[in-house]
Design a protein around this motif. Structure first.
Motif, PDB file in Angstrom:
ATOM      1  N   ILE A  36      -5.879   0.136   6.255  1.00 56.86           N
ATOM      2  CA  ILE A  36      -5.177   1.404   6.072  1.00 56.86           C
ATOM      3  C   ILE A  36      -5.401   1.917   4.654  1.00 56.86           C
ATOM      4  CG2 ILE A  36      -2.965   2.601   6.259  1.00 56.86           C
ATOM      5  CD1 ILE A  36      -3.924   1.239   8.875  1.00 56.86           C
ATOM      6  N   GLY A  37      -5.750   3.182   4.532  1.00 55.22           N
ATOM      7  CA  GLY A  37      -5.850   3.809   3.225  1.00 55.22           C
ATOM      8  C   GLY A  37      -4.533   4.470   2.865  1.00 55.22           C
ATOM      9  N   PHE A  38      -4.115   4.337   1.619  1.00 49.32           N
ATOM     10  CA  PHE A  38      -2.883   4.980   1.146  1.00 49.32           C
ATOM     11  C   PHE A  38      -3.212   5.792  -0.087  1.00 49.32           C
ATOM     12  CE2 PHE A  38       1.329   4.271  -1.276  1.00 49.32           C
ATOM     13  CZ  PHE A  38       1.811   5.516  -0.865  1.00 49.32           C
ATOM     14  N   VAL A  39      -3.091   7.115   0.017  1.00 50.87           N
ATOM     15  CA  VAL A  39      -3.423   8.020  -1.079  1.00 50.87           C
ATOM     16  C   VAL A  39      -2.118   8.559  -1.675  1.00 50.87           C
ATOM     17  CG1 VAL A  39      -4.693  10.090  -1.741  1.00 50.87           C
ATOM     18  CG2 VAL A  39      -5.562   8.634   0.112  1.00 50.87           C
ATOM     19  N   GLN A  40      -1.782   8.034  -2.850  1.00 49.96           N
ATOM     20  CA  GLN A  40      -0.530   8.374  -3.520  1.00 49.96           C
ATOM     21  C   GLN A  40      -0.780   9.450  -4.565  1.00 49.96           C
ATOM     22  OE1 GLN A  40       2.544   9.028  -3.782  1.00 49.96           O
ATOM     23  NE2 GLN A  40       3.420   6.961  -3.663  1.00 49.96           N
ATOM     24  N   GLY A  41       0.289  10.167  -4.932  1.00 51.00           N
ATOM     25  CA  GLY A  41       0.162  11.254  -5.902  1.00 51.00           C
ATOM     26  C   GLY A  41       0.048  10.788  -7.338  1.00 51.00           C
ATOM     27  N   GLY A  42       0.692   9.663  -7.654  1.00 52.75           N
ATOM     28  CA  GLY A  42       0.685   9.167  -9.023  1.00 52.75           C
ATOM     29  C   GLY A  42       1.812   8.187  -9.233  1.00 52.75           C
ATOM     30  N   ALA A  43       2.205   8.000 -10.495  1.00 55.90           N
ATOM     31  CA  ALA A  43       3.285   7.066 -10.822  1.00 55.90           C
ATOM     32  C   ALA A  43       4.130   7.654 -11.937  1.00 55.90           C
ATOM     33  CB  ALA A  43       2.709   5.720 -11.238  1.00 55.90           C
ATOM     34  N   SER A  44       4.493   8.929 -11.770  1.00 56.48           N
ATOM     35  CA  SER A  44       5.132   9.669 -12.854  1.00 56.48           C
ATOM     36  C   SER A  44       6.633   9.437 -12.981  1.00 56.48           C
ATOM     37  CB  SER A  44       4.877  11.171 -12.659  1.00 56.48           C
ATOM     38  OG  SER A  44       5.392  11.598 -11.418  1.00 56.48           O
ATOM     39  N   SER A  45       7.235   8.731 -12.023  1.00 58.70           N
ATOM     40  CA  SER A  45       8.693   8.555 -12.058  1.00 58.70           C
ATOM     41  C   SER A  45       9.085   7.244 -11.402  1.00 58.70           C
ATOM     42  CB  SER A  45       9.371   9.712 -11.314  1.00 58.70           C
ATOM     43  OG  SER A  45       9.043   9.675  -9.931  1.00 58.70           O
ATOM     44  N   ASP A  46      10.333   6.846 -11.615  1.00 55.29           N
ATOM     45  CA  ASP A  46      10.856   5.645 -10.956  1.00 55.29           C
ATOM     46  C   ASP A  46      10.827   5.824  -9.440  1.00 55.29           C
ATOM     47  OD1 ASP A  46      11.322   4.535 -13.421  1.00 55.29           O
ATOM     48  OD2 ASP A  46      13.463   5.008 -13.458  1.00 55.29           O
ATOM     49  N   TRP A  47      11.122   7.046  -8.990  1.00 54.06           N
ATOM     50  CA  TRP A  47      11.114   7.330  -7.555  1.00 54.06           C
ATOM     51  C   TRP A  47       9.723   7.088  -6.967  1.00 54.06           C
ATOM     52  CZ3 TRP A  47       8.845   9.755  -3.587  1.00 54.06           C
ATOM     53  CH2 TRP A  47       9.592   9.955  -2.421  1.00 54.06           C
ATOM     54  N   ARG A  48       8.712   7.612  -7.646  1.00 52.69           N
ATOM     55  CA  ARG A  48       7.337   7.498  -7.136  1.00 52.69           C
ATOM     56  C   ARG A  48       6.881   6.043  -7.118  1.00 52.69           C
ATOM     57  NH1 ARG A  48       5.356  10.458  -3.722  1.00 52.69           N
ATOM     58  NH2 ARG A  48       6.414  12.134  -4.812  1.00 52.69           N
ATOM     59  N   LYS A  49       7.269   5.293  -8.130  1.00 50.75           N
ATOM     60  CA  LYS A  49       6.899   3.867  -8.177  1.00 50.75           C
ATOM     61  C   LYS A  49       7.560   3.114  -7.025  1.00 50.75           C
ATOM     62  CE  LYS A  49       6.364   4.033 -13.187  1.00 50.75           C
ATOM     63  NZ  LYS A  49       7.035   3.785 -14.493  1.00 50.75           N
ATOM     64  N   ALA A  50       8.831   3.431  -6.744  1.00 48.75           N
ATOM     65  CA  ALA A  50       9.537   2.789  -5.632  1.00 48.75           C
ATOM     66  C   ALA A  50       8.888   3.150  -4.295  1.00 48.75           C
ATOM     67  CB  ALA A  50      11.008   3.194  -5.635  1.00 48.75           C
ATOM     68  N   HIS A  51       8.439   4.387  -4.188  1.00 55.64           N
ATOM     69  CA  HIS A  51       7.763   4.846  -2.974  1.00 55.64           C
ATOM     70  C   HIS A  51       6.470   4.062  -2.744  1.00 55.64           C
ATOM     71  CE1 HIS A  51       5.463   7.964  -0.561  1.00 55.64           C
ATOM     72  NE2 HIS A  51       6.608   7.900   0.093  1.00 55.64           N
ATOM     73  N   THR A  52       5.675   3.920  -3.800  1.00 50.65           N
ATOM     74  CA  THR A  52       4.430   3.152  -3.714  1.00 50.65           C
ATOM     75  C   THR A  52       4.703   1.703  -3.346  1.00 50.65           C
ATOM     76  OG1 THR A  52       3.287   4.565  -5.309  1.00 50.65           O
ATOM     77  CG2 THR A  52       2.429   2.340  -5.030  1.00 50.65           C
ATOM     78  N   ASP A  53       5.668   1.089  -4.017  1.00 52.85           N
ATOM     79  CA  ASP A  53       5.994  -0.316  -3.753  1.00 52.85           C
ATOM     80  C   ASP A  53       6.436  -0.521  -2.306  1.00 52.85           C
ATOM     81  OD1 ASP A  53       5.387  -0.944  -6.352  1.00 52.85           O
ATOM     82  OD2 ASP A  53       7.466  -1.032  -7.039  1.00 52.85           O
ATOM     83  N   SER A  54       7.186   0.434  -1.771  1.00 54.30           N
ATOM     84  CA  SER A  54       7.677   0.317  -0.405  1.00 54.30           C
ATOM     85  C   SER A  54       6.521   0.265   0.594  1.00 54.30           C
ATOM     86  CB  SER A  54       8.603   1.489  -0.071  1.00 54.30           C
ATOM     87  OG  SER A  54       9.032   1.429   1.273  1.00 54.30           O
ATOM     88  N   VAL A  55       5.518   1.128   0.394  1.00 55.88           N
ATOM     89  CA  VAL A  55       4.361   1.152   1.299  1.00 55.88           C
ATOM     90  C   VAL A  55       3.524  -0.117   1.131  1.00 55.88           C
ATOM     91  CG1 VAL A  55       2.225   2.371   1.878  1.00 55.88           C
ATOM     92  CG2 VAL A  55       4.307   3.670   1.386  1.00 55.88           C
ATOM     93  N   LYS A  56       3.271  -0.511  -0.109  1.00 53.65           N
ATOM     94  CA  LYS A  56       2.471  -1.710  -0.358  1.00 53.65           C
ATOM     95  C   LYS A  56       3.130  -2.968   0.217  1.00 53.65           C
ATOM     96  CE  LYS A  56      -0.046  -0.363  -4.547  1.00 53.65           C
ATOM     97  NZ  LYS A  56      -0.262  -0.642  -5.992  1.00 53.65           N
ATOM     98  N   GLU A  57       4.431  -3.090  -0.007  1.00 56.37           N
ATOM     99  CA  GLU A  57       5.159  -4.270   0.475  1.00 56.37           C
ATOM    100  C   GLU A  57       5.170  -4.333   1.999  1.00 56.37           C
ATOM    101  OE1 GLU A  57       8.947  -3.902  -1.393  1.00 56.37           O
ATOM    102  OE2 GLU A  57       8.140  -4.313  -3.413  1.00 56.37           O
ATOM    103  N   GLU A  58       5.310  -3.182   2.638  1.00 56.24           N
ATOM    104  CA  GLU A  58       5.335  -3.168   4.101  1.00 56.24           C
ATOM    105  C   GLU A  58       3.966  -3.508   4.677  1.00 56.24           C
ATOM    106  OE1 GLU A  58       7.573  -3.079   7.549  1.00 56.24           O
ATOM    107  OE2 GLU A  58       8.223  -2.920   5.446  1.00 56.24           O
ATOM    108  N   ALA A  59       2.901  -3.037   4.020  1.00 55.23           N
ATOM    109  CA  ALA A  59       1.543  -3.376   4.464  1.00 55.23           C
ATOM    110  C   ALA A  59       1.318  -4.889   4.383  1.00 55.23           C
ATOM    111  CB  ALA A  59       0.515  -2.642   3.611  1.00 55.23           C
TER     112      ALA A  59
END
Length: 320
Positions: A36-59
């Motif tokens: 699965i490819g995951f194309v994220q917008g960036g890591a500009s905030s705590d929210w965005r980092k949590a969003h990325t971690d959630s997808v990575k951890e679930e994968a």
């Protein structure tokens, strides 16, 4: 004799194939998981980092190989990332788009390559036949909730400055419009200035400093499109010799841990949740897509409103 040799050769090939199949099964646990490819917008905030971690951890939890692309805040990087994933022949792509428009060409390429795309977090303005579905928050309704809370808090009268998110992003568009729609029947609530802080804490501080210089004591409320900008605004307000949360009311959106800390400290008055833990829902959808099932075109994540009155009671339960 020649017929016998051919027969034995065929048997040997079958045996080798069987051994390879068994070996492959041993290595993959009997089933090869999709890439699965995951194309994220960036890591500009705590929210965005949590969003990325959630997808990575679930994968990782489900045993998928995840190819991650960080857009670093630029749509062109995301488009290049999708094109690269198409060339790599991934099985599906999850896209968290930075902006709403400009996706048609690359989504058509994915469709032609028979690679399904799931839109996550921010919505897009494209032909919906080009992607499987969208999962994310109702960012318009978040703004309505923020406005409704404010109307009650100030009894329908206040002068507001607005810190907008990144230009062109769907949350920015929706949080701008939703707030205005909600206050249109309350003429006592006046937006005296509105400027982009790009969803960034440092930019929120910079913009708030400028607004304080221009409008000074006229400012009664700050409405920020995300918590990071609100926290930047808090810093600017304090440096200007005022008390955030008292002299100036602050309401924002996202519900990150830092916002709850600010509410407990009495510096932020309210935050409307925008839950970033979207990994489980994303992979539930991906598994259905890969199984040939149809998913809803739009799936909204449920969000709540939190203010100072409950912050101390719930802060320890916050996961992001």
């Amino acid at each position: 004799m020649a017929t016998k040799r051919i027969f034995l050769t065929i048997l040997g090939l079958i045996g080798v194939s069987w051994l390879v199949a068994c070996k492959s099964g041993e290595e993959t646990g009997g089933e090869k998981k999709a890439v699965i490819g995951f194309v994220q917008g960036g890591a500009s905030s705590d929210w965005r980092k949590a969003h990325t971690d959630s997808v990575k951890e679930e994968a990782e939890k489900r045993g998928y190989e995840l190819k991650f692309v960080d857009g670093q805040g630029k749509q062109e990087n995301q488009i290049q990332g999708i094109s690269s994933l198409i060339l790599q022949r991934v099985d599906a792509i999850i896209l968290a788009p930075i902006v709403e428009t400009g996706w048609d060409n690359v989504l058509k390429k994915a469709q032609q390559a028979k690679i399904p795309v799931l839109i996550l977090d921010r919505s897009i303005q494209s032909d919906d036949s080009l992607y499987e579905g969208y999962i994310g928050a109702d960012t318009y309704e978040e703004a309505v909730k923020a406005a409704d809370w404010l109307v009650e808090k100030v009894d329908g009268r206040a002068k507001v400055v607005e810190l907008q998110g990144a230009p062109g992003a769907s949350p920015t568009v929706n949080r701008y419009k939703g707030f205005r729609d909600a206050i249109q029947d309350h003429p006592g609530i006046e937006i005296i200035a509105s400027q982009s802080g790009d969803f960034r804490r440092s930019k929120g501080k910079e913009v708030m400093e400028a607004l304080l210089k221009k409008h000074g004591d006229e400012i009664e409320v700050v409405y920020a499109h995300n918590d990071d900008m609100a926290i930047g605004a808090i810093q600017a307000i304090e440096e200007a010799g005022k008390k955030p949360g008292q002299d100036i009311i602050l309401v924002s959106i996202d519900g990150v841990k830092a916002a709850f800390e600010a509410m407990v400290a009495g510096k932020l008055n309210c935050t409307v949740e925008c839950n970033p833990l979207q990994g489980p829902a994303a992979f539930d959808a991906i598994e259905k897509i890969l199984a040939g099932e149809t998913i809803p075109k739009v799936t909204m994540v449920k969000d709540e409103v939190f203010d100072q009155s409950v912050a101390a009671d719930v802060i320890d339960s916050r996961k992001y």
